[in-house]
Design a protein around this motif. Sequence first.
Motif, PDB file in Angstrom:
ATOM      1  N   SER A 109      -2.576   4.612  -2.609  1.00 32.75           N
ATOM      2  CA  SER A 109      -3.501   5.286  -1.705  1.00 32.75           C
ATOM      3  C   SER A 109      -4.075   6.511  -2.393  1.00 32.75           C
ATOM      4  O   SER A 109      -3.341   7.290  -2.998  1.00 32.75           O
ATOM      5  CB  SER A 109      -2.790   5.725  -0.430  1.00 32.75           C
ATOM      6  OG  SER A 109      -3.656   6.572   0.301  1.00 32.75           O
ATOM      7  N   HIS A 135       0.870  -1.178   0.000  1.00 31.52           N
ATOM      8  CA  HIS A 135       0.000   0.000   0.000  1.00 31.52           C
ATOM      9  C   HIS A 135       0.910   1.232   0.000  1.00 31.52           C
ATOM     10  O   HIS A 135       1.739   1.391   0.897  1.00 31.52           O
ATOM     11  CB  HIS A 135      -0.886  -0.069   1.254  1.00 31.52           C
ATOM     12  CG  HIS A 135      -1.672   1.159   1.541  1.00 31.52           C
ATOM     13  ND1 HIS A 135      -2.889   1.421   0.930  1.00 31.52           N
ATOM     14  CD2 HIS A 135      -1.440   2.204   2.379  1.00 31.52           C
ATOM     15  CE1 HIS A 135      -3.360   2.578   1.397  1.00 31.52           C
ATOM     16  NE2 HIS A 135      -2.512   3.066   2.273  1.00 31.52           N
ATOM     17  N   HIS A 190       1.808   5.339  -0.380  1.00 31.22           N
ATOM     18  CA  HIS A 190       1.660   6.795  -0.416  1.00 31.22           C
ATOM     19  C   HIS A 190       3.003   7.309  -0.904  1.00 31.22           C
ATOM     20  O   HIS A 190       4.030   6.691  -0.610  1.00 31.22           O
ATOM     21  CB  HIS A 190       1.477   7.388   0.984  1.00 31.22           C
ATOM     22  CG  HIS A 190       0.200   7.012   1.664  1.00 31.22           C
ATOM     23  ND1 HIS A 190      -0.807   7.900   1.899  1.00 31.22           N
ATOM     24  CD2 HIS A 190      -0.222   5.837   2.190  1.00 31.22           C
ATOM     25  CE1 HIS A 190      -1.800   7.299   2.536  1.00 31.22           C
ATOM     26  NE2 HIS A 190      -1.465   6.047   2.733  1.00 31.22           N
ATOM     27  N   GLU A 231       3.304   2.683   8.316  1.00 31.68           N
ATOM     28  CA  GLU A 231       2.233   3.681   8.218  1.00 31.68           C
ATOM     29  C   GLU A 231       1.336   3.627   9.447  1.00 31.68           C
ATOM     30  O   GLU A 231       0.882   4.650   9.943  1.00 31.68           O
ATOM     31  CB  GLU A 231       1.375   3.442   6.960  1.00 31.68           C
ATOM     32  CG  GLU A 231       0.091   4.284   6.977  1.00 31.68           C
ATOM     33  CD  GLU A 231      -0.689   4.299   5.672  1.00 31.68           C
ATOM     34  OE1 GLU A 231      -0.187   3.764   4.660  1.00 31.68           O
ATOM     35  OE2 GLU A 231      -1.791   4.862   5.660  1.00 31.68           O
ATOM     36  N   ARG A 260      -5.255  13.877   3.777  1.00 33.67           N
ATOM     37  CA  ARG A 260      -4.225  14.371   4.674  1.00 33.67           C
ATOM     38  C   ARG A 260      -3.216  15.250   3.948  1.00 33.67           C
ATOM     39  O   ARG A 260      -2.099  14.841   3.664  1.00 33.67           O
ATOM     40  CB  ARG A 260      -3.519  13.209   5.391  1.00 33.67           C
ATOM     41  CG  ARG A 260      -4.414  12.572   6.445  1.00 33.67           C
ATOM     42  CD  ARG A 260      -4.005  11.162   6.765  1.00 33.67           C
ATOM     43  NE  ARG A 260      -4.575  10.238   5.818  1.00 33.67           N
ATOM     44  CZ  ARG A 260      -4.417   8.920   5.883  1.00 33.67           C
ATOM     45  NH1 ARG A 260      -3.707   8.398   6.828  1.00 33.67           N
ATOM     46  NH2 ARG A 260      -4.978   8.125   4.985  1.00 33.67           N
TER      47      ARG A 260
HETATM   48 ZN    ZN Z   1      -2.591   4.650   3.705  1.00 32.24          ZN
END
Ligand code: ZN
Length: 278
Positions: free
Chosen positions: A83, A47, A49, A229, A87
Amino acid sequence: MSTPAVISVAITGSLPQKAHNPAVPITPAEQVEATQAAFEAGAALVHIHVRDDGGAPSSDPERFARVQEGVLRHCPGMIVQFSTGGRGRELERRGAMLHLRPDMASLATGSVNFPTQVYENPPDFVEALARSMSGFAIKPEVEVFDAAMLYNAAELVKAGLVSAPVHVQFVLGLKNALPARRELLEFLVRELAAVLPGATWTAAGIGRHQLTVNRWSLELGGHARTGLEDNVRFDDTRLAASNAELVARVATLVREYGRSVATPAEARRILGLRAQPA
Ligand code: ZN
């Protein structure tokens, strides 16, 4: 025979974890290296970012492309998930990298409070992201930060914007959102089976809840997510040395519960993905 457990690794995130643990990978090169080590330790799904040069959350498709290329090269068959989380990222940029056709992308199907801010996912935005993923043949991972998001996902399936069977991630233990309570997870898993028959699921425990939620998930037939994360601490006494260390710990747990660690090929079959990355 129980289902093999898919281990997801969330390597970086968008919260300022780096301030708490220097092992969090930030540059694309660091991210690829961390992913390869996690892959070798048993993770079948990454996953992702990305960050900009200053370490702030970024939506830059070029950065996503570099990480994706590296993972494809060094981690054969591994499932790449981008992702689309917020944020610090502008709403209209959060899907700007979907044309890269990762296997999966996260899709939060509603808004919720995070520890210090609102995680904003208005209905029209959620629908547009779902439509975009569908257009690029990307399987969403529905992120459930609050119970309504589960039922919203069922509505998206009804509307033809998300294809069944759905894959869901329950996120527990995040301040201001769902607490890490086993009764709650059991309720969500029952509701999932009722409103989204055939769905698969993973649960993520944030912070000190990470390992506890891994145990519940493995026991209840779900899959497991780990990574820096969600938690920068390995145990109460020290920071995790790496994402791979967290993955290795979950792999041990998987076997403890009498299950096997899903290979990338098994994970692709379980999640209904194409056999090979695009
Ligand atoms: Zn995430």
